[in-house]
Enzyme design. Structure first.
Site, PDB file in Angstrom:
ATOM      1  N   GLU A   1       0.834  -1.204   0.000  1.00  0.00           N
ATOM      2  CA  GLU A   1       0.000   0.000   0.000  1.00  0.00           C
ATOM      3  C   GLU A   1       0.870   1.256   0.000  1.00  0.00           C
ATOM      4  OE1 GLU A   1      -2.199   0.724   3.720  1.00  0.00           O
ATOM      5  OE2 GLU A   1      -2.125   2.764   2.941  1.00  0.00           O
TER       6      GLU A   1
ATOM      7  N   LYS B   1      -7.423   0.141  13.808  1.00  0.00           N
ATOM      8  CA  LYS B   1      -7.205   1.032  14.956  1.00  0.00           C
ATOM      9  C   LYS B   1      -8.504   1.208  15.714  1.00  0.00           C
ATOM     10  CE  LYS B   1      -3.434   3.965  13.711  1.00  0.00           C
ATOM     11  NZ  LYS B   1      -3.275   4.127  12.280  1.00  0.00           N
TER      12      LYS B   1
HETATM   13  N1  PSU Z   1      -5.470   2.976   9.025  1.00  0.00           N
HETATM   14  C1  PSU Z   1      -4.222   3.134   9.494  1.00  0.00           C
HETATM   15  N2  PSU Z   1      -3.291   3.721   8.713  1.00  0.00           N
HETATM   16  C2  PSU Z   1      -3.573   4.141   7.453  1.00  0.00           C
HETATM   17  C3  PSU Z   1      -4.897   3.943   6.959  1.00  0.00           C
HETATM   18  C4  PSU Z   1      -5.805   3.360   7.783  1.00  0.00           C
HETATM   19  O1  PSU Z   1      -3.960   2.755  10.623  1.00  0.00           O
HETATM   20  O2  PSU Z   1      -2.710   4.685   6.762  1.00  0.00           O
HETATM   21  C5  PSU Z   1      -5.214   4.355   5.557  1.00  0.00           C
HETATM   22  C6  PSU Z   1      -5.111   3.117   4.660  1.00  0.00           C
HETATM   23  O3  PSU Z   1      -4.660   3.519   3.390  1.00  0.00           O
HETATM   24  C7  PSU Z   1      -6.550   2.655   4.580  1.00  0.00           C
HETATM   25  C8  PSU Z   1      -7.266   3.989   4.546  1.00  0.00           C
HETATM   26  O4  PSU Z   1      -6.806   1.867   3.441  1.00  0.00           O
HETATM   27  O5  PSU Z   1      -6.568   4.789   5.471  1.00  0.00           O
HETATM   28  C9  PSU Z   1      -8.724   3.903   4.901  1.00  0.00           C
HETATM   29  O6  PSU Z   1      -9.282   5.159   4.742  1.00  0.00           O
HETATM   30  P1  PSU Z   1     -10.870   5.360   4.820  1.00  0.00           P
HETATM   31  O7  PSU Z   1     -11.224   5.097   6.248  1.00  0.00           O
HETATM   32  O8  PSU Z   1     -11.107   6.776   4.403  1.00  0.00           O
HETATM   33  O9  PSU Z   1     -11.454   4.368   3.857  1.00  0.00           O
END
Ligand code: PSU
Ligand code: MN
Length: 307
Positions: A26, A161
């Site tokens: 990623e 998280k």
């Molecule tokens: N959670 C983390 N670190 C991150 C992300 C999520 O602990 O960097 C990032 C990842 O790229 C994940 C994205 O796919 O956030 C999810 O974002 P959203 O909740 O807007 O879908």
């Protein structure tokens, strides 16, 4: 035609052609999740860890009108330094970004999609997105979860998280038929914290056994992805009370500043790193390296005989 929209690094192309192991990585955590220069150094270390296991790493992104499968060192450095200029690209953003020639760093959703287009079977990340707390009102559920059920890619992560609602995230994964396999744990890990109170139904104690399970789904013609959860090493695990206390304060700021949508996750991540005095960053780095190692081993073992 679709192939012309992909730009695959030569070494990744070679791995795919000769059936050698490759693992996707990623890029949103590089561009949006961690500060410079720690993000750059960590990304390089992760690539090195993956290579040490004989696996070709492929960081995914959208750059210059192409879906990139593998970035050069220069591209990783540029992304680390100018992260804010990159769109946070989930799978549904790809078409729009390609047509507009805009650059993006891929979320887990975007990475799974890119990996599936290239034929890469596993990807490495830190934490996946999930169902946000208060989702009953906001309906804020990460596209990571829907993409996990749509594309046949295994994701190695340290759970979610606790800025998210773990219980609802697990329910959502179950409804959408995403198998969750614990790596050396019987409990869903909660990113900074080694384990949560939520029990898992399936676990394995080696990368070979993980690969064997993944292959079983392949044999069955399983259409979706698989989530492997790998807890942060004990020595870097933080206490739940410590993290939750900061998250509660962060969520108050979210409400007061009316932060929503794509900005919500990066805002909370940033708040956590600032308020924890560097502890969250240290833990984040530790679990990402740990996931790079497991993702590499599983990618390697997927090509072996795991009887
Ligand atoms: N959670 C983390 N670190 C991150 C992300 C999520 O602990 O960097 C990032 C990842 O790229 C994940 C994205 O796919 O956030 C999810 O974002 P959203 O909740 O807007 O879908
Ligand atoms: Mn969201």
């Amino acid at each position: 035609m679709r192939q012309t929209l992909l730009s695959i690094e030569p070494e990744v192309q070679e791995a795919l052609k000769y059936n050698k192991p490759a693992a996707a990585m990623e890029s949103s955590f590089i561009a949006h999740g961690l500060p410079y220069p720690q993000n750059y150094h960590l990304a390089l270390e992760m690539l090195e860890i993956i290579r040490e296991h004989g696996v070709v790493p492929a960081v995914t992104a959208v750059i210059d009108g192409k879906i990139k499968i593998g970035l050069s060192m220069n591209q990783i450095e540029e992304m680390s330094f100018k992260g804010g200029l990159y769109f946070k690209a989930s799978a549904s953003d790809f078409g729009a970004l390609l047509a507009a020639g805009r650059d993006g760093a891929t979320t887990v959703a975007g990475t799974i999609y890119a990996a599936s287009l290239a034929g890469i079977k596993a990807c490495v990340t830190g934490g996946i997105g999930g169902v946000h707390r208060g989702a009953a009102q906001s309906l804020d559920i990460s596209q990571d979860l829907t993409c996990l059920s749509r594309f046949p890619v295994t994701v190695v992560s340290s759970g979610v998280k606790s800025i998210l609602d773990l219980k609802l995230t697990l329910e959502y994964l179950e409804t959408n038929g995403v198998p969750i396999i614990g790596y050396r744990t019987g409990y869903f890990p909660s990113f900074y914290t080694h384990q949560s109170s939520y029990e898992l139904h399936h676990s394995v104690d080696s990368s070979r056994k993980a690969a064997r399970m993944i292959k079983m789904y392949e044999l069955l013609g399983w259409q979706g992805g698989i989530l492997i959860v790998n807890p942060v090493p004990q020595k870097d695990s933080l206490s739940e009370e410590f993290i939750n206390c900061i998250i509660e304060k962060g969520l108050k700021e979210v409400r007061e500043n009316n932060i929503r949508g794509k900005m919500l996750t990066p805002f909370l991540l940033n708040y956590l790193s600032q308020e924890s005095g560097g502890q969250c960053l240290k833990t984040n780095i530790s679990l990402l390296k740990n996931n790079a190692e497991l993702g590499a081993k599983i990618s390697r073992d997927l090509l072996g005989n795991n009887k």
